[in-house]
Design an enzyme around this catalytic site. Structure first.
Site, PDB file in Angstrom:
ATOM      1  N   LYS A 149      -4.048 -56.149  24.274  1.00  0.00           N
ATOM      2  CA  LYS A 149      -4.499 -54.817  24.701  1.00  0.00           C
ATOM      3  C   LYS A 149      -5.424 -54.120  23.723  1.00  0.00           C
ATOM      4  CE  LYS A 149      -2.278 -52.517  27.586  1.00  0.00           C
ATOM      5  NZ  LYS A 149      -2.756 -51.979  28.839  1.00  0.00           N
ATOM      6  N   GLU A 205      -8.197 -41.020  26.778  1.00  0.00           N
ATOM      7  CA  GLU A 205      -6.975 -40.555  27.434  1.00  0.00           C
ATOM      8  C   GLU A 205      -6.462 -39.266  26.793  1.00  0.00           C
ATOM      9  OE1 GLU A 205      -4.089 -43.861  27.905  1.00  0.00           O
ATOM     10  OE2 GLU A 205      -5.843 -45.100  27.532  1.00  0.00           O
TER      11      GLU A 205
END
Ligand code: ARG
Length: 487
Positions: free
Chosen positions: A297, A304
């Site tokens: 990831k 965000e």
């Protein structure tokens, strides 16, 4: 001595009171833990006030000189970290005044002549916010420049434009980025407006009604730079309003909220674009985070968080509006609650703008002198995404209109063709000419250019459209505008 009493109390209103303030109340009402941030503007406003008092003969030159000397010492103490802030002295104003009096004696006690903490704090917050607005405007310009620079390199990169998050029509990547530049330009204009209204002097309003001393408010305004473009001093014209309203803080927070909402929309796109499903852009590793469990990831945490922090800033706007709504005139202690939301709004917007400017535009590598670490594009992924979803169906309809059909008929013909293409899992661009001609006999070989991504892009040449030449015009306009701002 009971634990709720203090032997070091030196409060301005002490003589009237038969007992010291309860410790809980002292802690509850104290604001120095956060309003000490206003120390510099508080000193500047005090010096401007003292200079005027001296000029008006209200304060003698020796007192004024003592005040200046004391404030210099205090400045050094605060800057070196040796200043002792005392929460039992409640706020920044009383802390500075107490220290001044300790340093220079009676002159320190005379500083508050013709002034109240009510007009003092209103002045401080306005001066502080004015300077912060100036910094934010520069940060906004830096982000716009980063966007313009990336856009300038990618005028011919085509991505699908969306409506309803469904593929709509092909657009230039530069055009897409410049949409945000427009938003940030308007955010800047809003901040300038707010700055203009913020830049008015409350001092002289005293507690709420004005003062009996012969103050020269214009002089103080000029000293503090609270003047308009022509150099005319800008004074709050009603003493009651001067000490009580915080609308400048509210409209600033509203402008900041809008700017954060723009950043949040951009963030949402970055989150989508960096996902495996889109794969349109890559963000430099230093702006992403990994996962503690999933080794593959790379998360767009900055985007965000910016999206999340937008909620917090909008929350501050709501808080400030609610803070004001029930207050009778004039000053009420409620207003002390204006600072934390205002400070946090400034900090959040400032940090977000700065980090975005670098995340998009990259940073000059001191070794190579080249920019590195900015937004990386995967133009092939964008183009193939633009090819699915019949993004040039409108162009086929427009083509038929150019051949003489009414638009509604053309729309209907193309809708039927798209339906057939979906059913046969084909793309209109790949249909042989005879098959296209079965839609309408006017269709010729030139249809393929018209319904290509490039052809579709170039055809949208209205002012403000996505045609590369139009986009280049906008790029030039923005580059020139920003060069003036950032020079
Ligand atoms: N700390 C106060 C504030 O932020 C300063 C003004 C206090 N005035 C008063 N009358 N208690 O609003």
């Amino acid at each position: 001595m009971p634990s709720n009493q203090f032997d070091h109390k030196q409060q301005a209103w002490s003589a009237l009171f038969s007992e010291p303030m309860h410790e809980c109340v002292q802690r509850y009402t104290a604001s120095v833990s956060f309003d000490q941030r206003l120390w510099k503007v508080d000193i500047a406003a005090s010096l401007a006030h003292a200079e005027m008092l001296c000029h008006q003969g209200i304060l003698c030159p020796q007192d004024y000189a003592d005040i200046c000397r004391g404030m210099e010492t205090i400045t050094q103490e605060i800057e070196s970290g040796s200043f002792v802030w005392k929460w039992e002295l409640e706020d920044v104003h009383l802390n500075l005044e107490a220290r001044l009096t300790a340093l220079v004696g009676d002159a320190g006690k005379r500083l508050h002549t013709g002034r109240s903490r009510n007009d003092q704090v209103a002045t401080d917050v306005r001066l502080w916010l004015r300077a912060e607005i100036d910094k934010l405007i520069l940060a906004l310009a830096a982000l716009q420049r980063a966007l313009v620079e990336v856009a300038a390199e990618h005028v011919d990169v085509i991505l699908p434009g969306f409506t309803h998050l469904q593929v709509a029509q092909p657009v230039s990547f530069a055009h897409h980025l410049l949409a945000y530049v427009e938003m940030f330009d308007r955010d800047t204009q809003r901040l300038r407006e707010v700055r203009r209204r913020t830049n008015h002097l409350p001092l002289g309003a005293a507690a709420l009604a004005g003062t009996s001393y012969p103050l020269d408010r214009e002089r103080v305004a000029c000293t503090l730079g609270m003047v308009d473009e022509q150099g005319c001093p800008q004074l709050c014209q009603n003493s009651i309003d001067a000490v009580s309203d915080r609308d400048f803080a509210i409209e600033f927070t509203a402008s900041a909220s809008l700017c954060m909402v723009h950043l949040s929309r951009f963030s949402e796109e970055l989150v989508l674009w960096t996902s495996q499903q889109f794969g349109f852009v890559r963000i430099a590793d230093r702006f992403t985070t990994g996962s503690s469990i999933m080794p593959q990831k790379k998360n767009p945490d900055v985007a965000e968080l910016a999206r999340g922090k937008t909620g917090r800033v909008v929350g501050h706007l709501m808080g400030l509006l609610m803070l004001m709504k029930g207050q009778p005139l004039a000053y009420n202690k409620d207003n002390q609650e204006d600072k934390e939301p205002l400070f946090d709004t400034v900090d959040t917007l400032w940090n977000t703008l700065r980090i975005f400017a670098e995340m998009i535009g990259g940073q000059i590598d001191p070794q190579t002198g080249h920019k590195e670490g900015g937004l990386q594009l995967c133009s092939a992924a964008m183009a193939s995404a633009a090819r699915v979803g019949f993004s040039t169906a409108t162009d086929l309809a427009d083509y038929l209109v150019r051949k003489g059909l009414p638009f509604r008929d053309a729309h209907e013909i193309v809708a039927r063709a798209v339906r057939e293409a979906i059913a046969t899992n084909t793309d209109l661009c790949e249909w042989p000419l005879e098959r296209l001609q079965s839609l309408h006999p006017h269709i010729q070989e030139d249809v393929y250019t018209a319904i290509s991504l490039r052809g579709a892009l170039e055809s949208r040449h209205t002012v403000g459209g996505t045609a590369p030449n139009r986009v280049r015009e906008q790029l030039a306009r923005h580059a020139q505008r920003l060069a003036c701002l950032l020079k």
